[in-house]
Design an enzyme around this catalytic site. Structure first.
Site, short mmCIF file in Angstrom:
data_model
loop_
_atom_site.label_atom_id
_atom_site.label_comp_id
_atom_site.label_asym_id
_atom_site.label_seq_id
_atom_site.Cartn_x
_atom_site.Cartn_y
_atom_site.Cartn_z
N GLY A 245 52.67 36.87 15.40
CA GLY A 245 51.84 35.04 15.64
C GLY A 245 50.85 35.97 16.99
CE LYS A 246 45.50 33.57 14.49
NZ LYS A 246 43.82 32.42 14.21
NE ARG A 247 51.66 29.83 21.00
CZ ARG A 247 52.05 29.57 20.06
NH1 ARG A 247 53.64 30.20 19.46
NH2 ARG A 247 51.68 28.54 19.76
#
Ligand code: GLU
Length: 479
Positions: A245-247
């Protein structure tokens, strides 16, 4: 049956590596079957909407050369292609359900719903709104949510990737179709759009699998035929079992472009992440992917993202383009990746540099760090010579003498080409009795003061007689 697929991103930010396969596979399937790919922008969640995100999505698809047949920019007979512009259509479909008694206007205030939820939590029973459904719902008025009136039952369906699936009544609920703000939910809007756009294959992330029974109930209530359902497993972060994910720093697809990854390599890498055609082949052009792609070879478990593999593949593509299409075809991609000092160099000269260094590049931006000395004299750094592992054993006067001998040999060369230079270098080895690692490292460093340079004869040839000799002389004088 004509295959019609869609890519339906929400414009909530850039497209990252983890979700672009939802565009690639529908594209491949559509092209393989002479079908159609529709791009639909799912922008009904106004709070998550990010300005400019649609342009980023279009830019990403254009870069990967995944052209769509209908959608923003190109238009088409099934528009509009932004869900926010289709509110009347959703309302029309929701009203059909209101009229047939399969939906109701819900006046229940959200605090009340929270109370119901808490009541269930306290009793440790699952919260299902249908158990609290208002008995005498009012006539619908704008500003009131519309909910589906579900009929608890079991479903069976086939997911093209996950196989035969089953669900019980406990997963069905009165889902919201139209929100208070008049926008539809994803759950409802995509059903309506897929039907109106005649989508035959719904390909999307596996996160929608658990909601599928509710979608099946809606197809049924609306008298719609089920499309083929294709759940794409997650791409996993490099470590652990988490979805990328972007995280986790999942970069945007176009960030890789800006780092010098070729679109061909990116497409190749992502298409093969969790799909293979059963052979050992690793390098696929877009045309080959269109030929070989098949839904039944999409893996049903998560595929791990591996940036090293992507960069390896990029190196392979750099060589493939050079070898198959020539230096100029590769050069076209390099525009943004030359060092500042190459600003005034001619295309011709840069193509020459590229031709001797391309097989060492992992990303095109390596040109920035690897080619500076082809465009400006490097800073002379005598310590770099004296500390070099092959040259350490030699005294400074030996280094100077060796350089002078080399200069003398090279000055006498009649023709400054690849072969004559190689012959001269070989003769120098014999005459000085030095090992290639010593002699060639010395000349290479004196020309470049860089940790790496291409084959010495090619470097000399590309730099040219004048510059090469001037650099060697300058170093000999500075020792
Ligand atoms: N708008 C959804 C998303 O961005 C797409 C789901 C779908 O393809 O139906 O996740």
């Amino acid at each position: 049956m004509k295959v019609i697929t869609r890519f339906a991103p929400s414009p909530t930010g850039y497209i990252h590596i983890g979700n672009v396969r939802s565009a690639i596979y529908p594209y491949l399937l559509a092209r393989q079957n002479n079908g159609k790919l529709i791009l639909r922008i799912e922008d009904t969640d106004r709070e998550r909407h990010v300005e400019g995100a649609t342009e980023l999505i279009e830019d990403t698809l254009e870069w990967l050369d995944l052209n769509w047949d209908e959608g923003p920019i190109v238009g088409g007979p099934n528009g509009p292609y932004f869900q926010s512009e289709r509110k009347d259509i959703y309302l029309k479909w929701a009203k059909k359900l209101l009229d047939s008694g399969r939906a109701y206007a819900d006046p229940t205030p959200s605090e009340k719903i929270e109370e119901y939820r808490k009541e269930c939590n306290d009793k440790k029973i699952p919260f299902l709104y249908r158990n609290f459904r208002p008995q005498n719902p009012p006539e619908w008025k704008p500003g009131m949510p519309i909910r589906f009136k579900t009929e608890p039952k079991s479903y069976e369906w086939r997911d093209e990737v996950m196989g035969e699936m089953k669900s019980g009544p406990e997963v069905l609920d009165d889902i919201i179709l139209i929100k208070k703000d008049g926008y539809p939910t994803y759950n409802f809007a995509h059903i309506v759009d897929d039907a109106e756009m005649n989508i035959t294959h719904v390909m999307r992330g596996v996160e929608y699998l658990s909601s599928t029974p509710n979608y099946l109930a809606l197809y049924e209530a609306l008298g719609l035929e089920r499309p083929h359902l294709v759940s794409l497993p997650h791409i996993l972060a490099p470590n652990g079992n988490k979805k990328l994910g972007k995280r986790d720093g999942a970069k945007s697809v176009t960030e890789y472009r800006d780092d010098g990854v070729l679109a061909e390599a990116m497409l190749n890498y992502l298409a093969c992440l969790g799909w293979n055609d059963g052979t050992e082949q690793e390098i696929y052009s877009k045309e080959e992917l269109i030929q070989s792609f098949s839904l039944d070879r999409i893996q049903n478990s998560g595929a791990r993202y591996d940036e090293t593999k992507l960069l390896w593949l990029n190196g392979q593509w750099i060589r493939k383009i050079f070898d198959e299409q020539g230096a100029e075809a590769l050069y076209v991609h390099t525009e943004n990746f030359w060092p500042e000092s190459a600003k005034n160099a001619t295309d011709d000269y840069k193509i020459k540099v590229l031709s001797i260094i391309y097989d060492r590049l992992k990303v095109l931006s390596d040109l920035k760090t690897m080619t500076g000395y082809f465009f400006e004299d490097p800073k002379i750094d005598i310590e770099m010579l004296t500390n070099n592992k092959f040259l350490k054993k030699l005294s400074e006067s030996e280094l100077e003498a060796l350089l002078k001998t080399s200069i003398k040999k090279l000055i006498d060369l009649k023709v400054w080409d690849e072969d004559s230079l190689q012959t001269a270098l070989n003769e120098l080895l014999e005459e000085t009795g030095k090992k290639p690692a010593e002699l060639f490292s010395l000349i290479r460093l004196a020309l470049s003061f860089a940790p790496f340079s291409p084959a010495l004869n090619l470097t000399l040839k590309t730099l040219g007689r004048e510059i090469s000799l001037a650099r060697l002389n300058a170093v000999a004088r500075s020792i």
